[in-house]
Design an enzyme around this catalytic site. Structure first.
Site, PDB file in Angstrom:
ATOM      1  N   HIS A   1      -6.242  -7.288  -0.411  1.00 36.49           N
ATOM      2  CA  HIS A   1      -6.444  -5.864  -0.713  1.00 36.49           C
ATOM      3  C   HIS A   1      -5.686  -5.489  -1.992  1.00 36.49           C
ATOM      4  O   HIS A   1      -4.580  -5.992  -2.234  1.00 36.49           O
ATOM      5  CB  HIS A   1      -5.926  -5.004   0.442  1.00 36.49           C
TER       6      HIS A   1
ATOM      7  N   HIS B   1       0.818  -1.224   0.000  1.00 34.50           N
ATOM      8  CA  HIS B   1       0.000   0.000   0.000  1.00 34.50           C
ATOM      9  C   HIS B   1       0.851   1.274   0.000  1.00 34.50           C
ATOM     10  O   HIS B   1       0.302   2.373  -0.058  1.00 34.50           O
ATOM     11  CB  HIS B   1      -0.945   0.023   1.209  1.00 34.50           C
TER      12      HIS B   1
ATOM     13  N   ASP C   1      -4.487 -12.713   3.620  1.00 37.76           N
ATOM     14  CA  ASP C   1      -5.751 -12.212   4.160  1.00 37.76           C
ATOM     15  C   ASP C   1      -6.951 -12.503   3.265  1.00 37.76           C
ATOM     16  O   ASP C   1      -8.071 -12.118   3.593  1.00 37.76           O
ATOM     17  CB  ASP C   1      -5.661 -10.720   4.516  1.00 37.76           C
TER      18      ASP C   1
ATOM     19  N   ASP D   1      -2.599 -10.584  -2.289  1.00 42.24           N
ATOM     20  CA  ASP D   1      -3.160 -10.115  -1.025  1.00 42.24           C
ATOM     21  C   ASP D   1      -4.644  -9.790  -1.256  1.00 42.24           C
ATOM     22  O   ASP D   1      -5.047  -9.444  -2.372  1.00 42.24           O
ATOM     23  CB  ASP D   1      -2.391  -8.859  -0.589  1.00 42.24           C
TER      24      ASP D   1
HETATM   25 ZN    ZN Z   1      -4.099  -7.041   2.759  1.00 42.09          ZN
END
Ligand code: ZN
Length: 343
Positions: A199, A161, A286, A197
């Site tokens: 996200h 991120h 995740d 991931d």
């Molecule tokens: Zn994540």
């Protein structure tokens, strides 16, 4: 296979986390790394402390001003009256302000807002050392891959991120982007980053958005209902020279093994069509059905099958750890993924 890790990475222990207006304990805890480390030891991976990184390797991805902020801001913060234990911004410059010529201020309060994306990346005195050690592991793993040997970087804190000049979502230095740049510098003409991931890897996408030598592919929860909320849509495909070299596969809430693995397979096909010579995998766990802030529903078998699909590309690969916050299960998920990757 080598696994890069330094105990320095345990020092960063963020506390602050804001969820739906409630301040609660941060999920990105040192115990995550201990769970992954135990799995590496059980798998008899060759655990190696990475060598120090040269500043130039970091500046291949991040701006000098941002690196200085991460290193120096905690001392400035500590000089503020009635300061909290960690830097957490309470204002960020908006696109409206940028349109009017917004500038980096001198005060650390303003700089905190400038150099962070959200409240999920508190910066404490220990943050820089841990983030740097994680980045060094990713760079060392890339050196291994450049020599034709796949390697794992137990990167904690994670990185995907983080933008060139902004922290966000538990991430400070973009370990995957650093690895991709190192592979390019060592001669791979085309490098692909595949981010599994849960996200969207918004920071990595931002870094390579206009590039045609590094393809970015992300399989993740639909940002209409999941962090990072604003980007990660299927229509985002890069710009300029990079048009067509970003690929996004957003998935609906509750997507389980079959749907997730189909998207991973689509990503693998895009990478093979691109002709990547080396690979960076942003390995987050995740997407697990047992994730505390879960959105997808991938099983342990699903991670093993993803590992096999990725290993099947037969490319020198840097496996960079990203998220996954079920501490009790993380080691098992890494084990299953690596068993699939190289059975
Ligand atoms: Zn994540």
């Amino acid at each position: 296979m080598k696994a890069f890790w330094s105990a320095t990475q345990l020092a960063h222990a963020p506390q602050f986390f804001l969820q739906r207006g409630v301040v609660r304990k941060n999920f990105e805890v040192p115990a995550r790394a201990e769970s992954l480390l135990a799995a590496c030891e059980a798998l008899k991976l060759d655990l190696v402390v990475p060598p120090p990184a040269e500043r130039a390797a970091l500046e291949a991805v991040h701006t000098a001003a941002y690196l200085d902020f991460l290193r120096d801001a905690p001392a400035d913060w500590a000089a503020l009256p009635e300061h909290g234990p960690e830097i957490v911004a309470n204002i960020h410059p908006s696109p409206d302000m940028f349109a009017n010529g917004a500038k980096v201020p001198e005060s650390v309060i303003g700089r905190a807002g400038w150099f962070t994306l959200d409240t999920a990346c508190p910066v404490a005195p220990e943050t820089w050392g841990s983030a740097l050690a994680a980045a060094e592991g990713a760079l060392a793993a890339a050196d291994e891959a450049a020599a034709g040997r796949s390697a794992y970087a137990l990167a904690r804190p994670p990185g995907h991120h983080a933008y060139a000049a902004r922290a966000g979502g538990h991430c400070y230095l973009n370990n995957a982007a650093l690895a991709a740049e190192r592979l390019r510098a060592k001669g791979a003409a085309r490098v692909a980053v595949l981010d599994i991931d849960a996200h969207h890897g918004n920071g990595t996408q931002g870094i390579f958005w206009q590039r045609d030598d590094v393809m970015f592919v992300s399989v993740h929860g639909d940002p209409s209902h999941y962090y990072p909320w604003f980007v990660g849509h299927a229509g985002e495909r890069g710009a300029g020279a990079g048009e067509g070299f970003s690929r996004n596969f957003p998935l609906a809430r509750g997507t389980a093994d079959d749907g997730w693995l189909a998207a991973v397979a689509d990503g693998v096909a895009a990478i093979e069509a691109f002709g990547a010579e080396a690979l960076v995998i942003s390995v987050g766990f995740d997407a697990s059905k047992d994730e505390p802030l879960g959105f997808l529903a991938v099983t342990e078998d699903g991670f093993a099958r993803a590992g096999a699909a990725i290993g099947g590309m037969r490319l020198p690969t840097v496996l960079v750890q990203e998220g996954g916050y079920n501490v009790a299960l993380l080691g098992t998920l890494l084990t299953r993924f690596l068993e699939g990757f190289a059975p």
